[in-house]
Structure formats: C-alpha cells, structure tokens
Design an enzyme around this catalytic site. Structure first.
Site, mmCIF file in Angstrom:
data_model
loop_
_atom_site.group_PDB
_atom_site.id
_atom_site.type_symbol
_atom_site.label_atom_id
_atom_site.label_comp_id
_atom_site.label_asym_id
_atom_site.label_seq_id
_atom_site.Cartn_x
_atom_site.Cartn_y
_atom_site.Cartn_z
ATOM 1 C CB SER A 198 -0.767 0.168 1.231
ATOM 2 O OG SER A 198 -0.049 0.007 2.703
ATOM 3 C CB ALA A 231 -2.263 -1.999 11.300
ATOM 4 N N PRO A 232 -1.297 -2.069 8.133
ATOM 5 C CG PRO A 232 -0.109 -3.439 6.960
ATOM 6 C CD PRO A 232 -1.110 -3.090 6.953
ATOM 7 C CG ASP A 250 -5.723 0.289 12.183
ATOM 8 O OD1 ASP A 250 -5.994 -0.486 12.484
ATOM 9 O OD2 ASP A 250 -5.985 0.688 10.041
ATOM 10 C CG ASP A 286 -5.598 2.772 2.112
ATOM 11 O OD1 ASP A 286 -6.348 3.267 1.334
ATOM 12 O OD2 ASP A 286 -4.786 2.016 1.960
ATOM 13 C CE LYS A 315 -10.186 1.857 0.668
ATOM 14 N NZ LYS A 315 -8.431 1.804 -0.159
#
Length: 364
Positions: A198, A231-232, A250, A286, A315
């Site tokens: 990402s 995360a991550p 997160d 995100d 999204k």
C-alpha cells in the site's frame, strides 16, 4: 505539405484515453462529458477490458477547438488523454514505419519526440518488446522525413498506440496537458523495507496528484501528519521516509520496522472519532469504508483547519463508480463552499484497484 503547422492548428479526429482494463465504461462517460463541454460533436467507443477509449469527431477538428478537453487530469479514470489525428490500419509486418511516417507527414505537424505504447492489458503487454525494438527505427524514419525536431521546445510528443499488431493510433501529447509517463504509468519500485504494498499508492499519489513545485513546498521534512487506518503501516512508512512525524491511528498493530523509526506515535483509536489536539500539516486515510463517509470525514478535517492537506482513498462500488465519485465531490463541495475556495483532485491510480485516490486542500 506545410511542415510548420502550429500544434493548435493540427486537425484531430478525436480523443484517445488510456485506463485500467475494466474501467472503459467509466472513462467513456467522462470523455463524453469533456467533449460535450468543449462543444465537440462526435461519439465515444469503448470495448470492455481493452484498456483504452476512443472519442471520434464527425469532422476533422483543429486541436485548438478541443480546449481543456485534452487535459488528462480532468478525467478521474484516465491514465492518459490525448488528441488523436490518425489511425493506421493494416500495417505490413516487414515495413510498419512507412505507413506511420506517411500519416505523420500528412498531418503537417512536427513533433519533439516519439513514444510507442500499448494498452495495459495482458494481451497488449506481449507487444511491449516490439515497441522497444521499433522505437529507434521509427524515430530515424521520422527524422529523415523531417517530422521530428528534438531540439525544439514546445512541440508535442508523438504517441503511437498499438492496439493490435497491425493497428496504430497516432496522437499528439501536448506539454502540460498529458501525462509524462509512458502509458500514463509511473514506474515505482517496491521498497524492500516497506511493511506493505500500500505504500506504493501513497508514493504514486504524491507523484500524480502534486506537481514538482507542490511536492517541494508542501511536503517537507519536519512536518506533522496523521494516518487514519494506518495498520500495518504502509502509508505511515511512506511519510516517515520523507521526514514527517506521524500519528498513526488504528486499533490494529503496526509493523516493527515502522515503529523502529522512532518518528511514529501509534494510538489505538477509532479513525472516525479521533481528533488531534492541534492542527497538523497532512492527513492521509486508507480506511475501508463507504466512500461517502470518508469524503465527509476528510471535508470536515479540512474545513475545521485540523489539517492543511489531505490524501485519501475512496473505495468504489463495483457498479455506479462514476456516480459514487460525483457523490463524494458534491459532499465535499457542500461542506467547503461556505469555508472558502478549495482544490479537489481525484485520480484512479495505477496502484489502485476498486478505488480512487484524492487530494484536498483549501486554496489560500
């Protein structure tokens, strides 16, 4: 034939847009709207999973009449958007150069360079090797014919898109109006130390959504950023590599490599309700959530001055993607119109899949 025709007077046959395979319908709708806005009269054609869209005018039209319709940044789903002036079909295997050179000569336009491309599909990628091999002989043939003037600034770049082995579309890439990357794709390497792929999305977003001057003046070491849904840690890692100190929000864990930088504060909290004690320079997000919720949250942060700049992913649903993007635009517009003028840029990036990435800030 007059070889000194200015680019604005080049007679064009329409617009040629590149996109991710599977998003032809969305790009076609955008290109149709851009053409109508420019007063062009024609029709759009898009075949599923081909990676490109064609708008064809009913009559040859001077490039100057296209206005801002050739600006690739205006179409969310366009990786590239070019005015095309010829389609050369039935290319002979033993001499593809001559028909292409003849079509370029007939246009009366000189170019500063040539770029051979294919759509971004598995089938078309098989022709990438041919494009590399064919670039030099075609360039020499164009130079010999007087069609290339590499020392001249301001001339368009000749784009040759091979949609199959015997068909080439010829288009004029104008400086400042088209993507500068071949096929409209910035080629980035996956850093070995990054916690997830990402990070490539945010790296590409900085390249595509900001120009060079903006990256230098708006994205600086020592700034403070917030990463919602961190995360991550892919986006946090990208910010840290640029020298920013990050508050990562997160409930999930961040990778040890991210925390080892000692430039990250990890808070286990809800990204929709958490707010910083003082304003930050950057907000990135995100989170996997309905695009309307994300758009409203980003607009609220910017409107209230909690951040100066925001980059976020939306999204999209499998159907009605264009409508979802427009709904988000409208939500942001309604929230920020009373605050002041704003700048919203939305792009379907190469590293995006069923999502688009946006940049938002208030104008000074």
């Amino acid at each position: 034939m007059n070889q000194h025709t200015p680019a604005a007077g080049l007679n064009c046959a329409g617009l040629l847009g590149y996109c991710r395979a599977g998003f032809e319908k969305e790009l076609a709708a955008e290109v149709d709207d851009l053409a109508a806005e420019a007063g062009l009269i024609g029709f759009v054609r898009a075949e599923p999973d081909t990676g490109y869209v064609v708008y064809e005018t009913f009559e040859p039209t001077p490039l100057g009449a296209f206005g801002n319709a050739t600006d690739w940044q205006r179409a969310t789903f366009a990786r590239q958007l070019l005015p095309w002036f010829a389609r050369v079909e039935g290319l002979p295997e033993r001499d593809r150069a001559t028909p292409i050179v003849d079509a370029v000569k007939a246009s009366g336009q000189r170019f500063s360079g040539v770029l051979l491309e294919t759509p971004d599909t598995d089938e078309a990628k098989q022709r990438s090797g041919f494009c590399k091999r064919f670039t030099e002989p075609l360039t020499k043939a164009l130079e010999k014919a007087g069609c290339l003037r590499t020392s001249r600034t301001g001339l368009p770049v000749l784009h040759v898109l091979f949609t199959d082995a015997t068909t080439a579309w010829l288009a004029a890439g104008q400086p400042g109006q088209c993507s500068s990357w071949p096929m409209g794709i910035p080629r980035l390497r996956m850093p070995s130390s990054a916690p997830s792929r990402s990070t490539m999305k945010l790296a590409e977003a900085f390249m595509v959504l900001l120009d060079e001057h903006e990256r230098e003046t708006m994205l600086r070491a020592g700034q403070r950023a917030v990463d919602l849904g961190a995360a991550p840690g892919g986006w946090t890692w990208q910010l840290v590599q640029r020298g920013l100190r990050v508050t990562a929000i997160d409930n999930g864990p961040l990778r040890d490599a991210v925390m080892a930088t000692e430039m990250v504060e990890h808070l286990r909290a809800d990204g929709f309700t958490w707010r910083p004690h003082r304003p930050v320079d950057w907000l990135v997000c995100d989170m996997v959530e309905q695009p309307s919720r994300i758009a409203s949250l980003m607009a609220e942060w910017v409107a209230t001055g909690r951040c100066r700049y925001a980059i976020f992913n939306l999204k999209l649903p499998m159907k009605r993607r264009v409508e979802a993007v427009e709904q988000c635009r409208e939500l942001i517009r309604k929230r920020l119109n009373s605050v002041g003028p704003f700048d919203l840029r939305i792009k379907h990036l190469y590293h995006d899949r069923e999502e688009v990435t946006a940049f938002l800030m208030l104008k000074k």
